[in-house]
Design an enzyme around this catalytic site. Sequence first.
Site, short mmCIF file in Angstrom:
data_model
loop_
_atom_site.label_atom_id
_atom_site.label_comp_id
_atom_site.label_asym_id
_atom_site.label_seq_id
_atom_site.Cartn_x
_atom_site.Cartn_y
_atom_site.Cartn_z
N TRP A 153 0.83 -1.20 0.00
CA TRP A 153 0.00 0.00 0.00
C TRP A 153 0.86 1.26 0.00
CZ3 TRP A 153 -0.51 3.36 4.45
CH2 TRP A 153 0.33 2.99 5.51
N ASP A 154 2.15 1.09 0.20
CA ASP A 154 3.09 2.22 0.17
C ASP A 154 2.92 3.04 -1.11
OD1 ASP A 154 3.91 0.19 1.90
OD2 ASP A 154 6.02 0.68 1.72
N GLU B 88 1.63 -1.89 12.58
CA GLU B 88 1.77 -3.34 12.70
C GLU B 88 2.15 -3.78 14.10
OE1 GLU B 88 4.58 -4.03 9.59
OE2 GLU B 88 3.26 -3.01 8.16
N LYS C 209 4.31 1.36 15.95
CA LYS C 209 5.36 1.37 14.92
C LYS C 209 5.23 2.62 14.07
CE LYS C 209 7.29 -1.49 11.19
NZ LYS C 209 7.03 -2.61 10.26
N GLN C 210 3.98 2.98 13.76
CA GLN C 210 3.69 4.20 13.03
C GLN C 210 2.30 4.66 13.46
OE1 GLN C 210 4.23 1.62 9.57
NE2 GLN C 210 2.58 2.75 8.61
#
Length: 833
Positions: A409-410, A536, A647-648
């Site tokens: 999806w980046d 994640e 993580k983000q």
Amino acid sequence: MNPVPPGRGPVHDTIGQSVPGNIRTTYGVNLRSHLEVPEINRSTHPADPWRWVETNPKASPLGVSETQFAVANGYLGMRGNPEEGRDSHTHGTYVNGFHETWHILHAEDAFGLAREGQTMVDVPDTKTIRVYVDDEPLRVSEADLEHYERSIDFRDGILRRELVWRTPAGKKVVIRTTRMVSMVEKHLAVMTYEIELPEETAPVVISSQVLNRQDGEDEYHSAEVVPEGFDPRRSDGLEHRVLEPKVSEGQRGYHVHGYRCANSGMTIAVAVDHEVETEDEVDMSVEVDDDASKVIYHAHVTPGRVLKLTKLAAYHTSERVPAGELADRCARTLSRARDRGLDELHRTQRDWYDHFWHRGDVEVDGPAETQQAIRFNLFQLAQASARAETNGIPAKGVTGSGYSGHYFWDTETYVLPFLTYTMPRFARNALRFRYSMLDKARERARFLSVNGALYPWRTINGEEASAYYEAGTAQYHINADIAHAMVKYLWATEDQEFMIREGVDVLVETARMWVSLGFFADDGCFNIHGVTGPDEYTTVVDNNLFTNAMARFNLVAATIACKRIAELGDGRWAGICRRLKIDDSEIAEWRRAAENMVIAYDETLGVHPQDQDFLAKEVWDQDLEHPRRPLLLHFHPLVIYRHQVLKQADVVLAMFLRGDEFTEEQKRANFEYYDPLTTGDSTLSAVVQSIIAAEIGYCDEAFEHFSKALVVDLADVHGNAAHGIHVASAGGVWSALVSGFGGMRDYRGVISFDPRVPAEWGALTFRLTVRGTHVRVRCTHTEITIVNLNGADFACTVQGQPVTVPAGQTLTLGLDERARACLSRAERSASES
């Protein structure tokens, strides 16, 4: 859409006062352990706004330098290995989409788990050109070098190297090399190797080679050294013979090899042709076998004369065409290149990049180091996407084997914004690739017991390749990410034909998936359970904020697209209804789900919970200091999952992508809550944190996050640049510049600007292409200047005020105190210190 569901109330001025003290911070004090950014040694990597340079072959770890000096065009990529072959960390030449498959063995199997792994193949290597003087081989890492410089020029994409070698016998040898992967000729690579002996004559041997490195050995029969230790970011290894020989032919300077992948059945042909220029006598010999070929030139090079080898290489691949046919295609590519000649090939490459920079350059009035790093990132976006065309854009482009060459999806979230607003044709290609995968996405949806289509989290061939479903397949949000990118593309280009012919199919099928995945609870709210958001470190949760917000957009977008196509009245809507079997009741159900989507909001803390249970978890209180980072390499997933640690930042990303659905107070409260909890272990995080920090006026944090993202690969911030360029982070750097500091937003096709230029810079200049109109925007701390370079009149808003810049005209406007806040904040911080 309301920013907060009815009945949940506004955000109060007392936001966050009841948040536990171990995570709540006052502004300017961040309890999150920041990643340390290694300093770049400027004595070996001088600051040059248009080049990345090294003046010592040991300036960086081998793997990192191989990534930094890779040349690519989105289809073909060559790592920056030395021409002579040794020393190296990872030899690599890659073709986008060319892969081998393998059966995934699950320790504990279950229905619907991914069955087939996919790994990008290291295709036959044509880079190696060995040289021997007086029978002494040049090995750059050990040679006595009086001069050395290697550079990659962002203005033409050519890797150049010049060195002066003093042989063990004391002879002076000057060597100049170039390497280029053509942006104009998609399948072509061009290399040159020049040798000059300015002082005395010596026998010289040049051995130009083609090597099948994928199957484990180089010409010395020694396998690549595989780094020890667990790291899921590396490529999957293959234990079987991958490339089955089908063609091996050579005569004089022309050689061709053809192979078929053992399992995937994909085919490839690689051909090389050579030309030698010198006034000295040259003898040539040839060696060819299934996995290697050599063209060997022998000469006595005399002082004042140059021995120059030009090597052309062509790569063609296919899913089904026989290798012999691909070999014929290689011959045609090389014939065309020979006819055009080296100078013409280099000139057209420069012309291509001139156009690219005219459309996509970003300039800052600041340090040369900053400008160099910005252009390095933008250059990598060109190398990853320009000629990807019918393929996707891998997470590492074609510069390394990290993540096995998979598409994530980046692309839609981080890379397509840059392409959409600078090179929209490339964006269209990437979106058409997703359309080409639609049938396999439909098939995957059936395995997951949902309707419509479900796109894979990581893939090459359209099938899910992630065996770790909790942090992989469960990321259903990719459906909405693709839909979001398609709509943003439509807003920026008004490419209605793409939406009618192909885009609407994707919007409809992804919307269907959300309605069947979620459910209406007794209170009438639409819930989505059992999903993983971009973070994640928190998996398989209920009502993930990012997922729900993006799914809501997806549902509304599908509804509006269908309505507008029907209103055209040209008869095409009836055909779409037959093709997709749509009726009015289904469209009404999409709207109902969107209007009642759960967007959770915690009144007590004044924040949007990342998911339904996130705020009830224990706050992470373990040591976050390096080297126990990233957490995924040092802690069992269950340890991470049970804590409030990210993580983000999902919520922060949602506030950027769906920014018009959150108030400024909500953005500030959410940022303050989640920023201290975010480890930054993902390279996708810092750029988005920078954007939102800039928007809410936290310019010191914005600049800090941006500074980390800017040098992710140049300074190897995350310790894995050896695996390839972080393409999504590079795209995020553009967004941080244009959307963060430039304050550009595009909501429903209305372009707006609200700049926040960092105090460290005097100005920021960027280019945009919107609905065919090309503009240049320059922002300072006090004013904004918009130049309409060509196209129609350009309408936008500046700090909320509508303006129009006629074609060919320039408009300069003063900015209010919001733009100057960044400057004053830095000045205040300096005075306080």
